[in-house]
Enzyme design. Structure first.
Site, PDB file in Angstrom:
ATOM      1  N   PHE A 185      -5.480   5.904  -0.153  1.00  0.00           N
ATOM      2  CA  PHE A 185      -4.642   4.702  -0.147  1.00  0.00           C
ATOM      3  C   PHE A 185      -4.737   3.981  -1.483  1.00  0.00           C
ATOM      4  CE2 PHE A 185      -5.324   5.188   4.411  1.00  0.00           C
ATOM      5  CZ  PHE A 185      -4.075   4.902   4.925  1.00  0.00           C
ATOM      6  N   ILE A 213      -8.122   0.659  10.475  1.00  0.00           N
ATOM      7  CA  ILE A 213      -9.107   1.745  10.479  1.00  0.00           C
ATOM      8  C   ILE A 213     -10.360   1.313   9.722  1.00  0.00           C
ATOM      9  CG2 ILE A 213      -7.392   3.587  10.763  1.00  0.00           C
ATOM     10  CD1 ILE A 213      -7.638   4.144   7.745  1.00  0.00           C
ATOM     11  N   PHE A 236       2.586   9.596   3.498  1.00  0.00           N
ATOM     12  CA  PHE A 236       2.872   9.412   4.915  1.00  0.00           C
ATOM     13  C   PHE A 236       3.301   7.988   5.236  1.00  0.00           C
ATOM     14  CE2 PHE A 236      -1.734   9.108   4.352  1.00  0.00           C
ATOM     15  CZ  PHE A 236      -2.001   7.854   4.876  1.00  0.00           C
ATOM     16  N   ASP A 237       3.053   7.036   4.329  1.00  0.00           N
ATOM     17  CA  ASP A 237       3.473   5.660   4.579  1.00  0.00           C
ATOM     18  C   ASP A 237       3.426   4.879   3.270  1.00  0.00           C
ATOM     19  OD1 ASP A 237       4.327   3.415   5.947  1.00  0.00           O
ATOM     20  OD2 ASP A 237       2.419   3.032   6.947  1.00  0.00           O
ATOM     21  N   TYR A 293      -8.592   8.434  11.067  1.00  0.00           N
ATOM     22  CA  TYR A 293      -8.118   8.720  12.428  1.00  0.00           C
ATOM     23  C   TYR A 293      -8.917   9.810  13.119  1.00  0.00           C
ATOM     24  CZ  TYR A 293      -4.302   5.812  10.853  1.00  0.00           C
ATOM     25  OH  TYR A 293      -3.580   4.762  10.363  1.00  0.00           O
ATOM     26  N   TYR A 352       0.824  -1.200   0.000  1.00  0.00           N
ATOM     27  CA  TYR A 352       0.000   0.000   0.000  1.00  0.00           C
ATOM     28  C   TYR A 352       0.861   1.254   0.000  1.00  0.00           C
ATOM     29  CZ  TYR A 352       1.153   0.566   4.926  1.00  0.00           C
ATOM     30  OH  TYR A 352       1.832   0.745   6.102  1.00  0.00           O
TER      31      TYR A 352
END
Length: 194
Positions: free
Chosen positions: A189, A146, A128-129, A172, A118
Site C-alpha cells: 500500500f 486490517i 486491486f484498489d 486478509y 491510497y
C-alpha cells in the site's frame, strides 16, 4: 391378640422407620455418587477439550509460521527491487515500511478516524484498489481496518506518505478478497495521510 398387637405394631413401626432412614441414606449416597460422576465427567471433558485446543492451536501456529516464512521470503525478494532497496524498516510484528514524505503534527492512534489517499497492489504490481483512481480521499476508523494498516498508519503524521508491505497474516490471511487478492497474498500500500 392384644398383646401381640402391642408387640408387632411397635416392631413394625421401628422397622418402617429404620427402612425410611435406609432409603434416605441410600438416596443421599446415590446423589453423592451421581454428583461425583458428573464432576469426573466434567473434569475429563475439560482436559480433553484443553488438549484438543492446544493441538489445534499448535497446528494453526505451525501453519502461520510456515505462511509467515513464505511471506518473509517473498518480501525479501521484493525489497531487492531498485525502488524498495533504500530506507525500509520492519515493525516487530512484520510489516515493512518506508516513509516517503514526512508529515507534520500528531500521529494517529488506533482510536482515530483517518482520512487517506491510497493505492493497493500485489507484489507483482497488480492494482486491486485505489482512492487516487476514484479521485477522492476516504475516511476510516483505524480500528476497523486490517492489522497491517493499524500498525502502519500510526507511523505517519498528517501530510505524510508511506509505502507499506503487509504480510498476509496482517492483511486478509487465508481469505480471498475480490478477484485479485488471492488467499495468503502479501499486499503493498502507498498511503497518504490527511
Amino acid at each position: 391378640m392384644a398383646s401381640l398387637n402391642k408387640t408387632v405394631v411397635p416392631l413394625l413401626g421401628n422397622y418402617l422407620a429404620l427402612s425410611c432412614n435406609h432409603i434416605k441414606l441410600y438416596y443421599y449416597f446415590m446423589r453423592l455418587f451421581l454428583l461425583s460422576l458428573l464432576f469426573l465427567f466434567t473434569l475429563c471433558t475439560l482436559f480433553t477439550v484443553s488438549a484438543c485446543h492446544k493441538k489445534a492451536k499448535s497446528i494453526v501456529i505451525e501453519n502461520m509460521s510456515a505462511q509467515m516464512k513464505a511471506d518473509q521470503d517473498l518480501i525479501a525478494k521484493y525489497l531487492k527491487s531498485p525502488e524498495m532497496e533504500k530506507n525500509t524498516n520492519t515493525r516487530p510484528l512484520g510489516i515493512v515500511y518506508r516513509i516517503d514524505k514526512e508529515g507534520v503534527g500528531a500521529n494517529p492512534t488506533i482510536n482515530s478516524k483517518v482520512e487517506v489517499h491510497y493505492r493497493g497492489t500485489l507484489l507483482d504490481g497488480s492494482e486491486f484498489d485505489s482512492s487516487y483512481a476514484r479521485g477522492q480521499t476516504i475516511t476510516f476508523p483505524l480500528k476497523n481496518l486490517i492489522v497491517g494498516w493499524q500498525q502502519g498508519i500510526p507511523l505517519l503524521k498528517p501530510g505524510g506518505k508511506g509505502t507499506f508491505i503487509i504480510p498476509s497474516e496482517l492483511a486478509y490471511g487465508g481469505k480471498a478478497v475480490g478477484n485479485i487478492i488471492k488467499p495468503n497474498s502479501v499486499l503493498v500500500f502507498e498511503i497518504e495521510l490527511f
